[in-house]
Design a protein around this motif. Structure first.
Motif, PDB file in Angstrom:
ATOM      1  N   GLY A  70      65.653  36.636  13.233  1.00 34.14           N
ATOM      2  CA  GLY A  70      66.522  35.964  14.190  1.00 34.14           C
ATOM      3  C   GLY A  70      66.421  36.459  15.612  1.00 34.14           C
ATOM      4  N   THR A  71      65.900  37.680  15.824  1.00 35.20           N
ATOM      5  CA  THR A  71      65.831  38.230  17.182  1.00 35.20           C
ATOM      6  C   THR A  71      64.509  37.920  17.880  1.00 35.20           C
ATOM      7  N   MET A  72      63.587  37.261  17.191  1.00 34.90           N
ATOM      8  CA  MET A  72      62.271  36.982  17.783  1.00 34.90           C
ATOM      9  C   MET A  72      62.361  35.807  18.749  1.00 34.90           C
ATOM     10  N   PRO A  73      61.522  35.787  19.810  1.00 36.00           N
ATOM     11  CA  PRO A  73      61.515  34.651  20.740  1.00 36.00           C
ATOM     12  C   PRO A  73      61.060  33.370  20.044  1.00 36.00           C
ATOM     13  N   PRO A  74      61.478  32.214  20.551  1.00 34.33           N
ATOM     14  CA  PRO A  74      61.143  30.934  19.899  1.00 34.33           C
ATOM     15  C   PRO A  74      59.654  30.736  19.651  1.00 34.33           C
ATOM     16  N   ALA A  75      58.803  31.109  20.615  1.00 35.73           N
ATOM     17  CA  ALA A  75      57.358  30.931  20.429  1.00 35.73           C
ATOM     18  C   ALA A  75      56.861  31.729  19.224  1.00 35.73           C
ATOM     19  N   ALA A  76      57.368  32.942  19.069  1.00 31.38           N
ATOM     20  CA  ALA A  76      56.958  33.780  17.934  1.00 31.38           C
ATOM     21  C   ALA A  76      57.440  33.181  16.614  1.00 31.38           C
ATOM     22  N   VAL A  77      58.619  32.573  16.613  1.00 29.70           N
ATOM     23  CA  VAL A  77      59.144  31.945  15.394  1.00 29.70           C
ATOM     24  C   VAL A  77      58.265  30.773  14.975  1.00 29.70           C
ATOM     25  N   TRP A  78      57.803  29.965  15.937  1.00 28.28           N
ATOM     26  CA  TRP A  78      56.900  28.842  15.627  1.00 28.28           C
ATOM     27  C   TRP A  78      55.558  29.353  15.099  1.00 28.28           C
ATOM     28  N   ILE A  79      55.059  30.430  15.689  1.00 28.75           N
ATOM     29  CA  ILE A  79      53.789  31.010  15.222  1.00 28.75           C
ATOM     30  C   ILE A  79      53.920  31.471  13.777  1.00 28.75           C
ATOM     31  N   CYS A  80      55.037  32.119  13.462  1.00 26.57           N
ATOM     32  CA  CYS A  80      55.255  32.591  12.083  1.00 26.57           C
ATOM     33  C   CYS A  80      55.406  31.420  11.121  1.00 26.57           C
ATOM     34  N   SER A  81      56.030  30.340  11.564  1.00 27.01           N
ATOM     35  CA  SER A  81      56.155  29.150  10.710  1.00 27.01           C
ATOM     36  C   SER A  81      54.778  28.589  10.368  1.00 27.01           C
ATOM     37  N   PHE A  82      53.906  28.519  11.373  1.00 27.58           N
ATOM     38  CA  PHE A  82      52.539  28.057  11.126  1.00 27.58           C
ATOM     39  C   PHE A  82      51.806  28.996  10.178  1.00 27.58           C
ATOM     40  N   ALA A  83      51.992  30.300  10.379  1.00 23.86           N
ATOM     41  CA  ALA A  83      51.304  31.288   9.539  1.00 23.86           C
ATOM     42  C   ALA A  83      51.756  31.190   8.088  1.00 23.86           C
TER      43      ALA A  83
END
Length: 485
Positions: free
Chosen positions: A450-463
């Motif tokens: 929850g503390t990660m920036p939005p761009a990092a959250v999208w990257i993790c979703s793709f991963a």
């Protein structure tokens, strides 16, 4: 007008989208029974998915066209994306009322059986929403096994059938039934039966019925969602932990073995399976190593207590389930890093686990050993074996290519995460937890994302999707040649 093949792809995606509307029936039923505020959210999402699926399917329902392999890759990847997009809607419409980025992450994490979350405060969510989260794990867990049966063998890079046919077992164990539909039905029956047994075992061990059912849905799927922020630390109950360990291991074993063993009423398939033997030895070795680290590091007084925690966390991470008894990132010595590295190996091929799979890793190690022997004895003839049988060069090359691309994708995800501004430890752990479908990591993601920036959250979703589809089906779509006739 679109070419016929694209219209048939539309037909298939429409049918799958309509089918995904069934995700919302159980939580909607519970919400109505308990009179929770989530009724409207689940009802609206159900109607949206059903109507949109019908709108895509109905106009082209009578079209017939024999789809090619490349069409299968396209349908597989986009079906997961569509399902995740629809599954994210209730998280936005009802409590916890997440933003689009976090809602999509939660849905992808659930369906890919990663178990990572951006939600803090699970204990206070409506029961229907908790059941919904857990059910996403259930659907995604069997989804990957059926993908292995129907799609991945065509790629010649793995899945349930590949190593059964080429290396470790007799050919008759490969085709569980004469048709794919029969195989899917057989695996679903085994999967459902294991979920029922797991729920009953949790209930008998001390969980209430709701928690027992919810955690069974995420245990056999090796997924890791929980109804409590503290995960299994909420109970601090050794019997519950033993049940979890048993069924996490069951979920990490090739489901083809479960079916054959059940169908023939014999344990022989388990005893003869080379991959299962290595999987078991790895779990035992990891447990012993982590227990020693906890005991000698003074984290836990008493070897028995250290073994208890080590066994639970080692099995949880090796099977990429991601349940925790506490924050393992605070454990002493090499234990946290070893736990993250275990997820790269994962469970058996044809299981609900993530990671590269035990058979591939063993084969890659044996290929490396063969190259060393070849350097020492240039004129020698050495072969790679699994289960006492020679593995064809085609399979050895395929496994090497898969492992290389998998690790390159991991490094690419990690570099992309560092570009968003997060520290190296968090980037490493988040990339590993996402692509291996593990869930918890180190640093900022040791508890939640929850503390990660939005761009990092999208990257993790793709991963997470990249790892769950085992890299190739997604990478194939990125190749220019894929789109050329």
């Amino acid at each position: 007008m679109l070419p016929r093949r694209f219209l048939v792809i539309q037909k298939v995606l429409g049918a799958l989208l309509g089918l995904s509307s069934l995700f919302f029936v159980p939580p909607l039923t519970l919400a109505i029974a308990l009179r929770e505020d989530t009724v409207v959210a689940f009802a609206e999402t159900f109607a949206c998915a059903a109507l949109l699926g019908l709108a895509l399917w109905w106009p082209v329902r009578r079209l017939r066209y024999e789809l090619r392999l490349r069409d299968g890759f396209f349908i597989t990847t986009f079906a997961w994306l569509l399902a995740a997009a629809v599954a994210s809607i209730p998280f936005m419409l009802a409590e916890p009322r997440l933003a689009l980025t976090q809602a999509m992450f939660e849905a992808v994490s659930g369906l890919t059986t990663t178990g990572a979350t951006t939600i803090d405060g699970l204990d206070h969510l409506p029961r229907s929403m908790l059941l919904y989260r857990q059910s996403l794990n259930f659907y995604g867990g069997m989804g990957i096994v059926l993908l292995a049966v129907a799609i991945l063998p065509m790629l010649k890079v793995g899945g349930m059938q590949l190593f059964r046919a080429e290396a470790t077992g007799p050919g008759k164990d490969t085709k569980l039934t004469p048709r794919i539909a029969g195989t899917a039905k057989a695996l679903w029956l085994v999967y459902l039966g294991l979920n029922v047994l797991c729920a009953l075992a949790y209930w008998a061990a001390g969980m209430n019925l709701f928690d027992a059912v919810c955690h069974a849905l995420s245990t056999v799927a090796t997924a890791g969602f929980s109804t409590h922020d503290a995960s299994f630390g909420y109970w601090n109950n050794p019997m519950i932990e033993v049940v979890a360990i048993v069924f996490m291991l069951v979920g990490g074993i090739n489901f083809g073995l479960h079916y054959v063993a059940w169908n023939r009423a014999t344990m022989a398939p388990y005893q003869k399976d080379t991959e299962l033997r290595f999987f078991t030895l790895l779990a035992l070795a990891a447990t012993a190593a982590i227990a020693l680290a906890l005991w000698l590091g003074g984290e836990i007084s008493g070897l028995a207590g250290a073994m208890r925690r080590a066994a639970f966390q080692a099995v949880s991470n090796l099977t990429t389930t991601g349940f925790t008894l506490g924050d393992f990132s605070l454990w002493p010595g090499f234990a946290p890093l070893l736990l993250i590295m275990l997820a790269f190996i994962g469970g058996s091929s044809g299981s609900t686990s993530g990671g590269m799979k035990v058979a591939r890793v063993v084969m890659a190690v044996r290929q490396g050993a063969r190259e060393v022997k070849q350097l020492v004895h240039p004129k020698g003839q050495f072969i790679v074996k699994m289960g006492g049988r020679r593995v064809s060069e085609r399979i050895v090359l395929s496994v090497g290519a898969f492992c290389t691309l998998y690790l390159l994708c991991f490094m690419g995800v990690m570099l992309a995460l560092t570009a968003t501004g997060i520290d190296l430890v968090t980037a490493f752990a988040a990339a590993a937890a996402s692509i291996n479908n593990l869930g918890p990591g180190l640093g900022e993601v040791s508890v939640h994302f929850g503390t990660m920036p939005p761009a990092a959250v999208w990257i993790c979703s793709f991963a997470m999707i990249l790892g769950r589809l085992e890299v190739f089906p997604v990478l194939v779509l990125l190749a220019p040649s894929f789109w050329r006739e």
